[in-house]
Design a protein around this motif. Structure first.
Motif, short mmCIF file in Angstrom:
data_model
loop_
_atom_site.label_atom_id
_atom_site.label_comp_id
_atom_site.label_asym_id
_atom_site.label_seq_id
_atom_site.Cartn_x
_atom_site.Cartn_y
_atom_site.Cartn_z
N HIS A 188 17.63 -0.66 -5.61
CA HIS A 188 16.65 0.21 -6.43
C HIS A 188 16.19 0.99 -5.61
N PRO A 189 16.15 2.39 -6.29
CA PRO A 189 15.81 3.39 -5.07
C PRO A 189 15.02 2.94 -3.82
N GLY A 190 13.48 2.23 -4.54
CA GLY A 190 12.72 1.49 -3.34
C GLY A 190 13.26 0.66 -2.85
N TYR A 191 14.11 -0.48 -3.01
CA TYR A 191 14.59 -1.60 -2.93
C TYR A 191 16.40 -1.42 -3.06
N PRO A 192 16.55 -0.57 -1.83
CA PRO A 192 18.26 -1.03 -2.28
C PRO A 192 18.58 -1.35 -2.11
N PHE A 193 18.76 -3.26 -2.08
CA PHE A 193 19.33 -4.29 -2.15
C PHE A 193 19.42 -5.36 -3.08
N ASP A 194 20.12 -6.34 -3.40
CA ASP A 194 21.21 -7.37 -4.20
C ASP A 194 21.10 -8.46 -3.62
N LEU A 195 20.03 -9.01 -4.77
CA LEU A 195 19.51 -10.30 -5.14
C LEU A 195 19.91 -11.06 -6.03
N THR A 196 20.23 -12.12 -5.93
CA THR A 196 20.72 -13.00 -6.86
C THR A 196 19.09 -14.08 -7.29
N VAL A 197 18.76 -14.03 -8.29
CA VAL A 197 17.40 -15.47 -8.32
C VAL A 197 17.30 -16.09 -9.36
N GLU B 63 12.73 4.39 6.41
CA GLU B 63 11.49 3.93 5.01
C GLU B 63 11.71 4.64 4.51
N ARG B 64 11.44 3.50 2.88
CA ARG B 64 11.51 2.92 2.35
C ARG B 64 10.09 3.57 0.56
N ARG B 65 10.09 4.11 -0.87
CA ARG B 65 9.09 4.17 -0.97
C ARG B 65 8.99 3.56 -2.24
N LEU B 66 8.92 2.87 -3.00
CA LEU B 66 8.73 2.41 -3.96
C LEU B 66 7.59 3.06 -5.71
N CYS C 128 3.97 -14.86 1.19
CA CYS C 128 3.55 -14.04 2.44
C CYS C 128 1.83 -13.03 1.62
N PRO C 129 1.50 -12.78 2.67
CA PRO C 129 0.24 -12.38 2.46
C PRO C 129 0.47 -10.71 1.81
N PRO C 130 -0.17 -10.96 1.52
CA PRO C 130 -0.55 -9.13 0.80
C PRO C 130 -0.25 -8.00 1.93
N ASP C 131 0.86 -7.54 1.12
CA ASP C 131 1.25 -5.83 2.42
C ASP C 131 1.96 -6.20 3.57
N ALA C 132 2.53 -7.13 3.14
CA ALA C 132 3.57 -8.20 4.30
C ALA C 132 4.69 -6.61 4.12
N PHE C 133 5.12 -6.54 3.51
CA PHE C 133 6.57 -5.43 3.88
C PHE C 133 5.87 -4.67 4.63
N ARG C 134 4.53 -3.90 4.25
CA ARG C 134 4.44 -2.97 6.05
C ARG C 134 3.85 -3.37 7.14
N GLY D 132 0.80 -0.88 0.26
CA GLY D 132 -0.08 -0.09 0.61
C GLY D 132 0.81 1.53 0.02
N ASP D 133 0.61 2.23 -0.31
CA ASP D 133 1.10 3.37 -0.99
C ASP D 133 2.15 2.66 -1.46
N GLY D 134 3.18 2.56 -1.23
CA GLY D 134 4.39 2.36 -2.39
C GLY D 134 4.99 2.19 -0.73
N ARG D 135 4.59 2.55 0.09
CA ARG D 135 6.03 2.60 1.21
C ARG D 135 6.04 1.65 2.32
N TYR D 136 7.53 1.19 2.78
CA TYR D 136 7.13 0.28 4.02
C TYR D 136 8.34 0.50 4.36
N SER D 137 8.73 0.05 6.07
CA SER D 137 10.06 0.85 6.56
C SER D 137 10.85 -0.62 7.61
N PHE D 138 12.21 -1.34 6.84
CA PHE D 138 12.63 -1.98 7.32
C PHE D 138 13.96 -1.61 7.76
N ASP D 139 14.09 -2.06 8.78
CA ASP D 139 15.19 -1.79 10.11
C ASP D 139 15.16 -0.51 10.39
#
Length: 307
Positions: free
Chosen positions: A116-125, A74-77, A275-281, A64-71
């Motif tokens: 990524h600006p809203g997800y500044p993490f590095d993943l190999t998938v 605040e991040r914005r997607l 995870c369910p919808p909106d799990a980042f929040r 929701g709103d592309g906003r979440y907090s981690f550690d």
């Protein structure tokens, strides 16, 4: 001849089964057992519509709103579902993937998700698609290649095929004790309820009919093997099944009523989600990947028959 919109096509085979995996998004475009579609395909000449077969990483469904907090940060997607003010279905749906390995019965697709600006993490998938006697198995593996922990969730967006016609005449079975209630305006969770006796109760097989569904189900019934299953029986009497392993806590069902007219209700989206919808929040069932840590989850699909 121009390249297909979904990029390079990677075919795999086993017996009379065949599947096609695509470069764009690393998803699955089609799965057949003989002449019977197991997963509803989209045409070679078309852009993937309605998320058909798409890989949903590093989150499934909506934020929701592309906003979440981690550690504590605040991040914005970007709002990729602007009409509902949501960020939806991750960051890799339109990325070019590579075939890291390709054998007659399997293909391993891979991609690097750079910060990524809203997800500044590095993943190999990577996503492995493998055909065997019991159908298709899909295993998604993510590794945190960065130097800090990151939030993570995974999902995929296949549609079970009714064979011919629409899904209204199909019989559906899904064992789930809980439905996550969704705000119809934004598609975000508002609570939980039991499906018992209601139009979303498919714990015993029954005709889908005209039910309009875009709902996540959880508290899934599982067999001794730890797998939960969804079964759809078409007018032809044939049953297709999608299963998820214990890593997937949620299955979303979507009857496709908002798709283009020719594609409405021609397949039933059965979306495995960790995870369910909106799990980042909310943080519910959100996976925390530490540097160097990996997480793998598997689902599969096939035509039920005597092998």
């Amino acid at each position: 001849m121009p390249a297909p919109p979904s990029g390079e096509q990677f075919e795999i085979h086993h017996g009379d089964q065949r599947a096609t995996i695509v470069e764009v998004g690393g998803g699955i475009r089609e799965l057949y057992a003989g002449e019977r579609a197991v997963l509803e395909p989209y045409p070679l000449e078309a852009i993937c519509d309605g998320g058909h077969g798409a890989v949903l990483v590093p989150w499934p469904n909506r934020i929701g709103d592309g906003r979440y907090s981690f550690d504590g940060v605040e991040r914005r997607l970007a709002l990729t579902e602007p009409g509902k003010r949501n960020a939806i279905h991750g960051l890799l749906r339109w990325a070019p993937w590579r075939a890291l390995e390709h054998e007659p019965d399997r293909v391993l697709m891979g991609v690097r998700l750079h910060p990524h600006p809203g997800y500044p993490f590095d993943l190999t998938v990577s996503v492995e698609y493998r055909l065997g006697d019991d159908g298709l198995t899909v295993t998604t593996t993510a590794r945190n290649a960065g130097e800090s922990a990151c939030p993570y969730g995974a999902g995929q967006h296949p549609y079970l095929s009714p064979g011919e016609g629409q899904i209204d005449d199909c019989v559906l079975e899904l064992g789930a004790a809980t439905v996550i209630s969704i705000d119809p305006e934004r598609g975000l969770p508002t609570g939980r309820e039991s499906p018992a006796g209601g139009e979303l109760d498919f714990r015993r097989p029954r005709k889908l009919g005209a039910a309009v569904i875009d709902s996540p189900f959880t508290d899934l019934e599982r067999g001794d093997d730890g797998k939960a299953r969804v079964r759809l029986t078409g007018r032809d009497g044939l049953t297709v099944e999608l299963w998820v392993d214990s890593s997937y806590a949620v299955i979303e069902l979507f009857t496709g009523d908002t798709l283009a007219p020719a594609r409405r209700r021609t397949g039933l989206a059965v979306e495995p989600m960790t995870c369910p919808p909106d799990a980042f929040r909310s943080g519910e069932s959100l996976i925390r990947l530490e540097p160097g840590e990996t997480f793998a989850c598997s689902w599969g699909a096939g035509l039920l028959r005597a092998w």
